[in-house]
Design an enzyme around this catalytic site. Structure first.
Site, mmCIF file in Angstrom:
data_model
loop_
_atom_site.group_PDB
_atom_site.id
_atom_site.type_symbol
_atom_site.label_atom_id
_atom_site.label_comp_id
_atom_site.label_asym_id
_atom_site.label_seq_id
_atom_site.Cartn_x
_atom_site.Cartn_y
_atom_site.Cartn_z
ATOM 1 N N TYR A 19 10.003 4.993 -11.468
ATOM 2 C CA TYR A 19 9.316 5.039 -10.168
ATOM 3 C C TYR A 19 8.321 6.193 -10.122
ATOM 4 O O TYR A 19 7.137 6.001 -9.802
ATOM 5 C CB TYR A 19 10.362 5.184 -9.051
ATOM 6 N N VAL A 21 11.221 8.577 3.636
ATOM 7 C CA VAL A 21 10.889 7.929 4.909
ATOM 8 C C VAL A 21 11.978 6.907 5.244
ATOM 9 O O VAL A 21 12.409 6.136 4.372
ATOM 10 C CB VAL A 21 9.514 7.217 4.810
HETATM 11 P P1 NAD Z 1 9.934 -1.358 2.280
HETATM 12 O O1 NAD Z 1 10.803 -1.957 1.226
HETATM 13 O O2 NAD Z 1 10.527 -1.072 3.607
HETATM 14 O O3 NAD Z 1 8.631 -2.239 2.372
HETATM 15 C C1 NAD Z 1 7.985 -2.644 1.189
HETATM 16 C C2 NAD Z 1 7.448 -4.057 1.360
HETATM 17 O O4 NAD Z 1 6.823 -4.424 0.123
HETATM 18 C C3 NAD Z 1 8.529 -5.091 1.665
HETATM 19 O O5 NAD Z 1 8.163 -5.852 2.786
HETATM 20 C C4 NAD Z 1 8.557 -5.936 0.397
HETATM 21 O O6 NAD Z 1 8.866 -7.310 0.639
HETATM 22 C C5 NAD Z 1 7.153 -5.774 -0.148
HETATM 23 N N1 NAD Z 1 7.071 -6.054 -1.569
HETATM 24 C C6 NAD Z 1 7.877 -5.582 -2.560
HETATM 25 N N2 NAD Z 1 7.516 -6.111 -3.734
HETATM 26 C C7 NAD Z 1 6.454 -6.933 -3.493
HETATM 27 C C8 NAD Z 1 5.661 -7.772 -4.308
HETATM 28 N N3 NAD Z 1 5.859 -7.884 -5.633
HETATM 29 N N4 NAD Z 1 4.649 -8.468 -3.734
HETATM 30 C C9 NAD Z 1 4.428 -8.380 -2.381
HETATM 31 N N5 NAD Z 1 5.169 -7.612 -1.565
HETATM 32 C C10 NAD Z 1 6.176 -6.900 -2.115
HETATM 33 O O7 NAD Z 1 9.357 -0.017 1.649
HETATM 34 P P2 NAD Z 1 8.658 1.282 2.262
HETATM 35 O O8 NAD Z 1 9.682 2.343 2.201
HETATM 36 O O9 NAD Z 1 7.906 1.015 3.506
HETATM 37 O O10 NAD Z 1 7.632 1.564 1.070
HETATM 38 C C11 NAD Z 1 6.253 1.251 1.127
HETATM 39 C C12 NAD Z 1 5.563 2.078 0.050
HETATM 40 O O11 NAD Z 1 5.821 3.447 0.287
HETATM 41 C C13 NAD Z 1 6.051 1.780 -1.362
HETATM 42 O O12 NAD Z 1 4.956 1.815 -2.265
HETATM 43 C C14 NAD Z 1 6.997 2.930 -1.638
HETATM 44 O O13 NAD Z 1 7.106 3.232 -3.003
HETATM 45 C C15 NAD Z 1 6.274 4.055 -0.891
HETATM 46 N N6 NAD Z 1 7.097 5.196 -0.550
HETATM 47 C C16 NAD Z 1 8.224 5.036 0.211
HETATM 48 C C17 NAD Z 1 8.988 6.162 0.503
HETATM 49 C C18 NAD Z 1 10.256 6.064 1.329
HETATM 50 O O14 NAD Z 1 11.029 7.039 1.343
HETATM 51 N N7 NAD Z 1 10.505 4.998 2.024
HETATM 52 C C19 NAD Z 1 8.601 7.433 0.024
HETATM 53 C C20 NAD Z 1 7.430 7.545 -0.730
HETATM 54 C C21 NAD Z 1 6.692 6.418 -1.010
#
Ligand code: NAD
Length: 254
Positions: free
Chosen positions: A156, A189
């Site tokens: 990741y 988050v």
């Molecule tokens: P989440 O899982 O709540 O939402 C992610 C969405 O992406 C989901 O709706 C999922 O269905 C969709 N998705 C996953 N794989 C996919 C694919 N192959 N094609 C189309 N859609 C797809 O996640 P989140 O926490 O909101 O994360 C969003 C972004 O933020 C991600 O890139 C994650 O790495 C990044 N991020 C999250 C955090 C955290 O702590 N939540 C921290 C840093 C970065």
């Protein structure tokens, strides 16, 4: 309402949940027409209903962001429906755990495809559109783990480090084309996927307590807080900002 994105068309990936969903709601509320892209059809249809009822225009697009054909189709559908693209928010991502010897080749390829190759695929389709229009904005979701390592997130963190490099390279390549490219580096988050990661621990409540305890502010971020940073970076207010990795992490990167 200020309508900071009035008349703009925004593609948002990973729009069914978490940061992507909060951003779709916020951008639509600020006047943007939103193409909400996700694998989760029920999720984006629910979002589309909610946005249409409340505020704005939205197109729900089912696509796997790691598949070139799906990405081409998503961009095509957006242009067909809205006639232009102003904002591309590459946000979809997955957060697998694992140290290097515990990661299979298939898992490695999958996380690179969803978190990194997807951005290459979308930008490859959208940059020619921006060049024709003479303007455009790209925002990528990287992570605090691209700036400061955390344990047990090898693939990741590597994918998110590459997102940061891709962001800077594209920003420089297109700095004279009126195309800005930035990335967000969120800390931890509280989103549906975060809750799922906690649920996978033997003692989810204890795992959550530990995650919260390691946060400098003593709390997790919210999807809405990340969406507001995204809004600034894609808006005209940030017209002098390109190539930045914007930490929004409650002090994690200090
Ligand atoms: P989440 O899982 O709540 O939402 C992610 C969405 O992406 C989901 O709706 C999922 O269905 C969709 N998705 C996953 N794989 C996919 C694919 N192959 N094609 C189309 N859609 C797809 O996640 P989140 O926490 O909101 O994360 C969003 C972004 O933020 C991600 O890139 C994650 O790495 C990044 N991020 C999250 C955090 C955290 O702590 N939540 C921290 C840093 C970065």
């Amino acid at each position: 309402m200020t309508m900071r994105l009035k008349g703009k068309v925004a593609i948002i990936t990973g729009a069914a949940a978490g940061i992507g969903r909060a951003s779709a709601e916020l951008f639509a509320g600020e006047g943007a027409s939103v193409a909400a892209v996700d694998l989760d059809v029920a999720g984006i249809q629910g979002l589309a209903q909610e946005i249409r009822a409340a505020i704005g225009d939205v197109l729900a697009v089912r696509a796997d962001v790691s598949k070139a054909e799906d990405v081409q189709q998503a961009v095509h559908s957006t242009l067909e429906r809205f006639g232009r693209i102003d904002i591309l928010f590459n946000n979809a991502g997955i957060v697998p755990r694992g140290k290097i010897h515990a990661i299979s080749e298939a898992e490695w390829d999958h996380v690179m495809a969803v978190n990194l190759k997807s951005i290459f695929l979308f930008c490859r389709e959208v940059i020619p559109v921006f060049l024709r229009q003479g303007e455009g904005v790209i925002l990528n979701t990287s992570s605090a783990t691209a700036l400061r390592s955390v344990p047990d997130r090898l693939a990741y963190s590597t994918s998110k480090g590459a997102v940061l490099s891709l962001t800077r390279s594209m920003a420089l390549d297109h700095v004279r084309d009126n195309i800005r490219v930035n990335c967000l580096c969120p800390g931890t988050v509280d989103t549906p996927s975060f809750r799922q990661r906690m649920a996978a621990f033997p003692d989810p409540e204890e795992a959550l307590r530990q995650f919260v305890a390691r946060q400098p502010m003593g709390r997790l971020g919210t999807a809405g807080e990340i969406a507001h940073a995204a809004l600034y970076l894609v808006s005209d207010e940030a017209r002098f900002v390109t190539g930045v990795a914007f930490p929004i992490d409650g002090g994690m990167a200090i």
